[in-house]
Scaffold this active site. Sequence first.
Site, mmCIF file in Angstrom:
data_model
loop_
_atom_site.group_PDB
_atom_site.id
_atom_site.type_symbol
_atom_site.label_atom_id
_atom_site.label_comp_id
_atom_site.label_asym_id
_atom_site.label_seq_id
_atom_site.Cartn_x
_atom_site.Cartn_y
_atom_site.Cartn_z
ATOM 1 C CG HIS A 261 -0.746 3.830 -5.560
ATOM 2 N ND1 HIS A 261 -1.381 5.053 -5.506
ATOM 3 C CD2 HIS A 261 -0.890 3.404 -6.834
ATOM 4 C CE1 HIS A 261 -1.891 5.349 -6.691
ATOM 5 N NE2 HIS A 261 -1.603 4.362 -7.525
ATOM 6 C CD GLU A 262 0.749 0.054 -8.329
ATOM 7 O OE1 GLU A 262 -0.228 -0.449 -8.930
ATOM 8 O OE2 GLU A 262 1.209 1.182 -8.613
#
Lengths: 497, 497
Positions: A261-262
């Site tokens: 996600h990051e």
Amino acid sequence: MPNPYDAYREKLQQIADVRYSLAVLQWDQETYMPAKSAGTRARQIATLSEVAHNMQTDSALDSLLEKLQEDKNLSEDERKNIELSLYDINQQKKLPGSFVRQMSEAISQSYQFWLDARKQNKFGIFEESLSKLVDLKKQEANYLGYENHLYNALLNQYERGATVAMIDPVFNNIRQPLKELIDEVGKKSQVDDHFLQQHFDKNQQWKFSMQLLKEMQFDFEAGRQDISEHPFTTNFSSEDVRLTTRIDEKDISNMTWSCIHELGHGLYEQGLPAKEYGLPLGEYASLSIHESQSRLWENNVGRSFSFCKYMFPLLKSYFPTEMQKVSVEQFYRSINKVQPSLIRTEADELTYHFHVIIRYELEKKLMENSITVKDIPAYWNGQYKKYLGVDVPDDKRGCLQDVHWSHGSFGYFPTYSLGSLYAAQFFNTASSQLKELQNEIVAGNFAPLLQWLRTNIHQHGRKFTSEQLCERVTGEPLNIDHFMKYARGKYLGIYTP
Amino acid sequence: MPNPYDAYREKLQQIADVRYSLAVLQWDQETYMPAKSAGTRARQIATLSEVAHNMQTDSALDSLLEKLQEDKNLSEDERKNIELSLYDINQQKKLPGSFVRQMSEAISQSYQFWLDARKQNKFGIFEESLSKLVDLKKQEANYLGYENHLYNALLNQYERGATVAMIDPVFNNIRQPLKELIDEVGKKSQVDDHFLQQHFDKNQQWKFSMQLLKEMQFDFEAGRQDISEHPFTTNFSSEDVRLTTRIDEKDISNMTWSCIHELGHGLYEQGLPAKEYGLPLGEYASLSIHESQSRLWENNVGRSFSFCKYMFPLLKSYFPTEMQKVSVEQFYRSINKVQPSLIRTEADELTYHFHVIIRYELEKKLMENSITVKDIPAYWNGQYKKYLGVDVPDDKRGCLQDVHWSHGSFGYFPTYSLGSLYAAQFFNTASSQLKELQNEIVAGNFAPLLQWLRTNIHQHGRKFTSEQLCERVTGEPLNIDHFMKYARGKYLGIYTP
């Protein structure tokens, strides 16, 4: 004398220098700063914020912008920068300095009450300071101005152009089919994911995450990954992007998909045009587009069967014993388990949206005075029962779970869902334009997809609004059918025995 | 309206906030920053420097200081802060803005030429830009003002009150007895230190250094250690002190004593009064006093036989195989090997001072025009032969070895030697006041010595000049006899078979 555009650029870049310095201080605070430094770091951050604010509201910048607004010799991109800078500065000027200070103090207090309320698991402790904050947000909306609904002024702060009239139909249209899909899935036999909750060594998880980031095209010459309590992405230019992750030794999926996600956020920042450093065109388009990038990599790529075929053998090489008896099919099913639950940040792809919808509706009601802060817990718990069928046992796992309100962030949550919806729509277009996309994902070759995102989304910075970008890239406005089609195809497949 | 002293303090603390933010950016640059960020980081640092400079030269601060100068109700410490702030600001004002910019540009260029000259091992490449810098330093001295010798203006920038008339006798008096001691030692059979140059695992070295710092009283709640190319200490308040170290797997002593050296700097910073954050009394006394703290821990403590008795078993627990056949006596001798050499930063305690004396004399001659920049290599090589008996094979290992000149730092080197001399004098007093000091060192109990330093030196911040502090603590001005007595006792002991 430099020409006015150069002078404008230099001023904006100096403001960026201070803002990014501030970001370095905050990054350090969350990653490496020793405990006793908390007090002085808070004041260092406050001082830099004030310096940046003073630079942003400097009248010399106003005069430059006024002059440049009339300049017929600017290129299209230069005109866009001027237009966006004028918008930003006008927005900022709408709030009187005394009000900004009042808000900032109320937020500091409110955050402390929220921490305490969470600790003692009692919404009552937070109530009064939250009421004050809600009143201030209404004042803020009046300062900013709005049409039709007061909440629009707040939505617009996080997602330019977002209104109740735009978001209501999106959520209204998705609620029913999504609820039906979740119910249908819930009737089937549940997937087994117990093997995700074994002991997974910290160091091995770290090494695995670093290899994953590298293979998934994160440029470690222009960024890094560190550990923090809550994962986040920040950047100090498009050539210095910092990801953080956290490692839960009892759950391998926690780190893995938060890391991806990051990464999605980070790849977007690394793809913003470096030559526009400090200028609007060097910035991300909007929060929902930022979130679309993180969700696209986390879900549309990262939770697909093709990706599992690539990643599971890699994971197995780091955890051969733990994953010995697990097949890639089992693994794929386990990381896509659907189960209505209490905590937004732990929710699956489908039930997630109800967490957002409940908050959105709640905030809207608060702003139109159809409920009061006192009513929040009862309203919250009722909606969780209605939409997700879960009983909220206490405030900590209910309306106290998120930090946003205590930070004065109202109108933020919708960008999370919009991000997922844009992600599905972008990924659909990418899939039709990149014929070999699934095969490339299986092969661990992520360069073509990244290149597609760079060309279609990243390189434009803030040139287009979310809606304009969506139309440009996919040929149509935001359309929830893409998400629903993706969700139905995937989850009915998984939940068909 | 706040009272003027509170307003003054707040202004100074805001300036400190910006200066320390700058230090965070520099720390990050040396420890974690990815390569591609170099360009933007440089401009972020430049912008923050400018912001700090503008705050320091704000006329509102002048008016406050003028008013406070007349204030009869201030406490002694408050008056001292005002006096020192006035001094600092007046010093700063002596340099016109245009000159500061000119100097800063010359330094940027000069640094690049120095890097290139070192790479190509050719002083000629550096010569022109260094000449320009020397001319600018002479101008700077004229702006700052001086009595008797132009070099005094530069010396005073690093060590307030330092003059040729003060340093000349120190170096003149120490040169002869030190040379005799080195010669005497050189006649004896040399010590065997080959076991220090085995392979020492990186991770083990790191763990060893962390345990050492902890046991030697570094407060990890108020600081940390990281890795950088060149070890340094910086701080963002007395409650956030950052040490760095480097690890050479082929030499255990490299990391160990550099780590203890930085610890000495760090303990000093942690001991400065936190309540004086941003004010002169919250700052270190002088560069030579700072260096006295690092040298005291590195040499007077860290290279003593008592310390070896404490530390060697600890080291052995990390490197049992590598140190298997080494006795603590052998170890002690090996880490105190005296050998004239080319590189200052690798020199032993005795020959070190000649490296400094040569630079001091060279700088003095440059400033009084008795040599020119062109003469530097020949002069340098001649002095190394004369004082240390070594032949300088090339410029890289000769006059190009240190970065200081390319940074515009002239007058800095003497603080290194003064630091050692103060250290010996302080340690002599501490030893007579702490009767059990040697036993405590053997037992690894460093708290009493640290407490002594806190009380006698650290807590005073910048209240006293180096000379005043020395008199207060030891009852007499700087006296080289303490160093010579220490050096003779120690090295004749080691070099007596």
